[in-house]
Design a protein around this motif. Sequence first.
Motif, PDB file in Angstrom:
ATOM      1  N   ASN A 340       0.905  -1.462  -0.086  1.00 43.66           N
ATOM      2  CA  ASN A 340       0.119   0.080   0.038  1.00 43.66           C
ATOM      3  C   ASN A 340       0.897   1.390  -0.059  1.00 43.66           C
ATOM      4  OD1 ASN A 340      -2.304   1.560  -0.043  1.00 43.66           O
ATOM      5  ND2 ASN A 340      -2.648   1.279   2.381  1.00 43.66           N
ATOM      6  N   MET A 341       0.262   2.443  -0.446  1.00 36.95           N
ATOM      7  CA  MET A 341       0.883   3.769  -0.582  1.00 36.95           C
ATOM      8  C   MET A 341       0.737   4.259   0.861  1.00 36.95           C
ATOM      9  SD  MET A 341       2.943   4.149  -3.272  1.00 36.95           S
ATOM     10  CE  MET A 341       2.935   5.691  -3.882  1.00 36.95           C
ATOM     11  N   VAL A 342       1.504   5.318   1.292  1.00 35.63           N
ATOM     12  CA  VAL A 342       1.145   6.081   2.356  1.00 35.63           C
ATOM     13  C   VAL A 342      -0.169   7.039   2.192  1.00 35.63           C
ATOM     14  CG1 VAL A 342       2.141   7.793   3.965  1.00 35.63           C
ATOM     15  CG2 VAL A 342       3.494   6.106   3.020  1.00 35.63           C
ATOM     16  N   GLU A 343      -1.095   6.935   3.078  1.00 39.23           N
ATOM     17  CA  GLU A 343      -2.278   8.000   3.080  1.00 39.23           C
ATOM     18  C   GLU A 343      -2.000   8.786   4.250  1.00 39.23           C
ATOM     19  OE1 GLU A 343      -4.100   7.991   0.635  1.00 39.23           O
ATOM     20  OE2 GLU A 343      -4.193   6.070  -0.310  1.00 39.23           O
ATOM     21  N   GLU A 344      -2.763  10.087   4.089  1.00 44.93           N
ATOM     22  CA  GLU A 344      -2.767  10.936   5.139  1.00 44.93           C
ATOM     23  C   GLU A 344      -3.095  10.537   6.588  1.00 44.93           C
ATOM     24  OE1 GLU A 344      -3.709  14.990   4.633  1.00 44.93           O
ATOM     25  OE2 GLU A 344      -2.895  15.248   2.674  1.00 44.93           O
ATOM     26  N   CYS A 345      -4.088   9.627   6.394  1.00 37.50           N
ATOM     27  CA  CYS A 345      -4.577   8.980   7.529  1.00 37.50           C
ATOM     28  C   CYS A 345      -3.578   8.196   8.587  1.00 37.50           C
ATOM     29  CB  CYS A 345      -5.802   8.152   7.378  1.00 37.50           C
ATOM     30  SG  CYS A 345      -5.175   6.639   6.082  1.00 37.50           S
ATOM     31  N   HIS A 346      -2.528   7.693   7.710  1.00 39.10           N
ATOM     32  CA  HIS A 346      -1.500   6.958   8.394  1.00 39.10           C
ATOM     33  C   HIS A 346      -0.652   7.912   9.347  1.00 39.10           C
ATOM     34  CE1 HIS A 346      -1.907   3.996   4.805  1.00 39.10           C
ATOM     35  NE2 HIS A 346      -2.610   3.457   5.904  1.00 39.10           N
ATOM     36  N   LEU A 347      -0.456   9.232   9.092  1.00 41.84           N
ATOM     37  CA  LEU A 347       0.402  10.035   9.507  1.00 41.84           C
ATOM     38  C   LEU A 347       0.379   9.990  11.223  1.00 41.84           C
ATOM     39  CD1 LEU A 347       0.369  13.262   7.106  1.00 41.84           C
ATOM     40  CD2 LEU A 347       1.771  11.106   7.129  1.00 41.84           C
ATOM     41  N   SER A 348      -0.853  10.301  11.692  1.00 37.62           N
ATOM     42  CA  SER A 348      -1.070  10.027  13.088  1.00 37.62           C
ATOM     43  C   SER A 348      -0.404   9.011  13.828  1.00 37.62           C
ATOM     44  CB  SER A 348      -2.526  10.434  13.428  1.00 37.62           C
ATOM     45  OG  SER A 348      -3.160   9.564  12.980  1.00 37.62           O
ATOM     46  N   GLN A 349      -0.438   7.645  12.975  1.00 37.80           N
ATOM     47  CA  GLN A 349       0.167   6.678  13.740  1.00 37.80           C
ATOM     48  C   GLN A 349       1.598   6.379  13.517  1.00 37.80           C
ATOM     49  OE1 GLN A 349      -2.354   3.296  12.437  1.00 37.80           O
ATOM     50  NE2 GLN A 349      -3.571   5.043  11.220  1.00 37.80           N
ATOM     51  N   LEU A 350       2.333   7.442  13.203  1.00 41.76           N
ATOM     52  CA  LEU A 350       3.748   7.342  12.919  1.00 41.76           C
ATOM     53  C   LEU A 350       4.706   8.181  13.838  1.00 41.76           C
ATOM     54  CD1 LEU A 350       3.531   7.650   8.850  1.00 41.76           C
ATOM     55  CD2 LEU A 350       4.193   5.537  10.291  1.00 41.76           C
ATOM     56  N   PRO A 351       4.586   7.958  15.166  1.00 38.74           N
ATOM     57  CA  PRO A 351       5.386   8.887  16.089  1.00 38.74           C
ATOM     58  C   PRO A 351       6.959   8.847  15.769  1.00 38.74           C
ATOM     59  CG  PRO A 351       4.636   6.884  17.195  1.00 38.74           C
ATOM     60  CD  PRO A 351       4.155   6.810  15.691  1.00 38.74           C
ATOM     61  N   TYR A 352       7.462   8.022  15.290  1.00 38.30           N
ATOM     62  CA  TYR A 352       9.114   7.942  15.140  1.00 38.30           C
ATOM     63  C   TYR A 352       9.171   8.865  13.938  1.00 38.30           C
ATOM     64  CZ  TYR A 352      13.911   6.674  15.125  1.00 38.30           C
ATOM     65  OH  TYR A 352      15.152   6.833  15.109  1.00 38.30           O
ATOM     66  N   LEU A 353       8.486   8.918  12.953  1.00 42.16           N
ATOM     67  CA  LEU A 353       8.582   9.723  11.826  1.00 42.16           C
ATOM     68  C   LEU A 353       8.105  11.345  12.144  1.00 42.16           C
ATOM     69  CD1 LEU A 353       8.646  10.171   8.487  1.00 42.16           C
ATOM     70  CD2 LEU A 353       6.331  10.472   8.707  1.00 42.16           C
ATOM     71  N   ASP A 354       7.543  11.495  13.206  1.00 39.74           N
ATOM     72  CA  ASP A 354       7.112  13.174  13.780  1.00 39.74           C
ATOM     73  C   ASP A 354       8.274  13.699  14.663  1.00 39.74           C
ATOM     74  OD1 ASP A 354       5.246  14.928  14.380  1.00 39.74           O
ATOM     75  OD2 ASP A 354       5.496  14.300  16.580  1.00 39.74           O
ATOM     76  N   ILE A 355       9.005  12.595  15.358  1.00 36.66           N
ATOM     77  CA  ILE A 355      10.193  13.112  16.129  1.00 36.66           C
ATOM     78  C   ILE A 355      11.370  13.564  15.262  1.00 36.66           C
ATOM     79  CG2 ILE A 355       9.277  12.470  18.186  1.00 36.66           C
ATOM     80  CD1 ILE A 355      11.492  10.087  18.058  1.00 36.66           C
ATOM     81  N   ILE A 356      11.302  12.606  13.967  1.00 39.33           N
ATOM     82  CA  ILE A 356      12.633  12.808  12.808  1.00 39.33           C
ATOM     83  C   ILE A 356      12.477  14.370  12.435  1.00 39.33           C
ATOM     84  CG2 ILE A 356      13.136  12.128  10.646  1.00 39.33           C
ATOM     85  CD1 ILE A 356      12.658   9.299  11.375  1.00 39.33           C
ATOM     86  N   VAL A 357      11.086  14.581  12.069  1.00 36.69           N
ATOM     87  CA  VAL A 357      10.593  15.884  11.442  1.00 36.69           C
ATOM     88  C   VAL A 357      11.214  16.969  12.543  1.00 36.69           C
ATOM     89  CG1 VAL A 357       8.915  17.547  10.763  1.00 36.69           C
ATOM     90  CG2 VAL A 357       9.028  14.999   9.775  1.00 36.69           C
ATOM     91  N   LYS A 358      10.571  16.786  13.704  1.00 34.45           N
ATOM     92  CA  LYS A 358      11.060  17.864  15.011  1.00 34.45           C
ATOM     93  C   LYS A 358      12.477  18.151  14.979  1.00 34.45           C
ATOM     94  CE  LYS A 358       6.771  17.327  17.581  1.00 34.45           C
ATOM     95  NZ  LYS A 358       6.231  16.691  18.922  1.00 34.45           N
ATOM     96  N   GLU A 359      13.291  17.017  14.988  1.00 35.82           N
ATOM     97  CA  GLU A 359      14.770  17.131  15.094  1.00 35.82           C
ATOM     98  C   GLU A 359      15.502  17.738  13.807  1.00 35.82           C
ATOM     99  OE1 GLU A 359      18.563  16.034  16.782  1.00 35.82           O
ATOM    100  OE2 GLU A 359      16.759  17.309  17.314  1.00 35.82           O
ATOM    101  N   VAL A 360      14.770  17.783  12.542  1.00 38.28           N
ATOM    102  CA  VAL A 360      15.142  18.171  11.467  1.00 38.28           C
ATOM    103  C   VAL A 360      15.007  19.689  11.635  1.00 38.28           C
ATOM    104  CG1 VAL A 360      14.771  18.630   8.864  1.00 38.28           C
ATOM    105  CG2 VAL A 360      15.071  16.027   9.843  1.00 38.28           C
ATOM    106  N   LEU A 361      13.929  19.925  11.970  1.00 32.85           N
ATOM    107  CA  LEU A 361      13.664  21.415  12.069  1.00 32.85           C
ATOM    108  C   LEU A 361      14.254  22.347  13.361  1.00 32.85           C
ATOM    109  CD1 LEU A 361       9.702  21.206  11.654  1.00 32.85           C
ATOM    110  CD2 LEU A 361      11.249  22.516  10.228  1.00 32.85           C
ATOM    111  N   ARG A 362      14.779  21.420  14.343  1.00 33.79           N
ATOM    112  CA  ARG A 362      15.648  22.010  15.305  1.00 33.79           C
ATOM    113  C   ARG A 362      16.916  22.373  14.765  1.00 33.79           C
ATOM    114  NH1 ARG A 362      19.798  20.767  18.510  1.00 33.79           N
ATOM    115  NH2 ARG A 362      20.098  18.634  17.451  1.00 33.79           N
ATOM    116  N   LEU A 363      17.481  21.349  13.872  1.00 35.77           N
ATOM    117  CA  LEU A 363      18.909  21.702  13.435  1.00 35.77           C
ATOM    118  C   LEU A 363      18.749  22.486  12.166  1.00 35.77           C
ATOM    119  CD1 LEU A 363      20.533  18.179  13.634  1.00 35.77           C
ATOM    120  CD2 LEU A 363      21.317  20.275  14.818  1.00 35.77           C
ATOM    121  N   HIS A 364      17.725  22.433  11.358  1.00 33.76           N
ATOM    122  CA  HIS A 364      17.694  23.266  10.089  1.00 33.76           C
ATOM    123  C   HIS A 364      16.300  24.152   9.935  1.00 33.76           C
ATOM    124  CE1 HIS A 364      21.020  20.711   8.828  1.00 33.76           C
ATOM    125  NE2 HIS A 364      20.362  19.551   9.451  1.00 33.76           N
TER     126      HIS A 364
END
Length: 503
Positions: A340-364
Amino acid sequence: MDMSTIWYYWVSIILGVFIFLIVGIQKWRSKKLPPGPFALPLLGHLHLLEPNVHECLSKISEKFGPLMSFKFGMKTSIIVSSPAMAKEILRENDQIFANRSIPVVARCIAYDASDILWSPNGPRWRLLRKICVKELFSPKSTEALQPLRREEVRRTMGNIYKDSINGVSVDVGAKAFITSLNLITNMMWSTSTETGERGGEFKDLVGELVHVLGVPNASDLFPFLERFDVQGLYRRMEKVFVRFDKMFDGIIEDKLSGKSKEKDFLQSLLDLVERGVDEQDPDSVQLTMKDVKVLLMDMVTGSTDTTSNTVEWAMAELLQQPEIMKRAQKELEEVVGLDNMVEECHLSQLPYLDIIVKEVLRLHPALPLLAPHRPERECEIGGYIIPKDTQVLINVWSIQRNPKVWKEPLLFDPERFSDSKWDYNGRDFDYFPFGSGRRICAGLSMAKIMVHYSLASLLHSFDWSLPVAEKLNMDEKYGIVLRKAVPLVALPKPRLLYPNLYE
């Protein structure tokens, strides 16, 4: 002693005391300015600057403190590099610092600085921001636009798949940029740049606009040079503006003539123009055709480069630490599945992806010095005087690398966000990549969705590696938006079980 002599005597004393007080007040005020390095006549501190201005200011602030005076040529600025000082400005004195210090070229491209980013705090700015939040970034609008985001992200994954089966490497930032641009134009007036007749020109214009905005301008550093435009930057931006304005006129004309009948953001704006002033609201302001074009310009320029750069930085950090990338892909595999391809409904179930984005925005953070603030009147901050109309730069790049707050601050470590202490709302001044206060980024909610959705799709749909003999360059290139100095080029390899998923 006659009366004229006595009168002259007392006038001399009073005048002398008055002059003494004026000089004393001026000296007191200069002493009360935040400290800073020794300034050269006319040049100020330009001799101290390095190409990456945000990093250079961070180093100098270590010596002179979290509130520092710095002269860019003849322009005095206050550099803020601590959470406490940022909080005092953006929360405790938010009203005073709610206006902007406007670069010369921004006055041209932003319809005389009348857009959401640069316009002064007041009824018109509140109207423009309210329209964006209500018509485009509200939960209802966000939900309604989900099919458009899905279509654009799927199209990008399909294009990358074609490159992957041919063994062609991919410019990650460029792919993310065109995805963002396609999406925002489709949301604005129901035509993506990739399928619309104006597509190629639009991409070129946005690229030129962002480039010119990021070039240091002598007209900003030495106001007496503004009339000469010695670098030709205003003339370059004026050409971009004229072409943008002509395109917007054509798009609006298509909508008014009925050629484009979809109910989109542009149609909502035109309806508001026709509706006029709300007579029941004493603060109501008439929306004009100029305001319509201002908002279209804001959405196109403000939602593309920032999003694509964040995705590119994320992919670069993950390629540098493949174990983190594999963990993110494992989470995606468990939640989404390789069938299956990623759908937006999956995003709330991806806590590790969320903290990756937060760390990216901290450094950059997308805007390392945020957009410059300007106090509407003299104000005391941290025991120092900030004069009226002084440019105030918040070095969020430096604040988010503060070793007193962040353990091993230069290390890319998403786990530091695992306790969910920090978020993007601007309430914590150790971490506020989108700004804070009333001038916080209006498109925060949309940016968050687009970054998460694009990054999740790239990681789930493909395995990524660097081309043979290529080394990963993580150098930064300073501008109003923080970019990679060298674009990230990587090789994709399909991960999904069925090729038809990429169609």
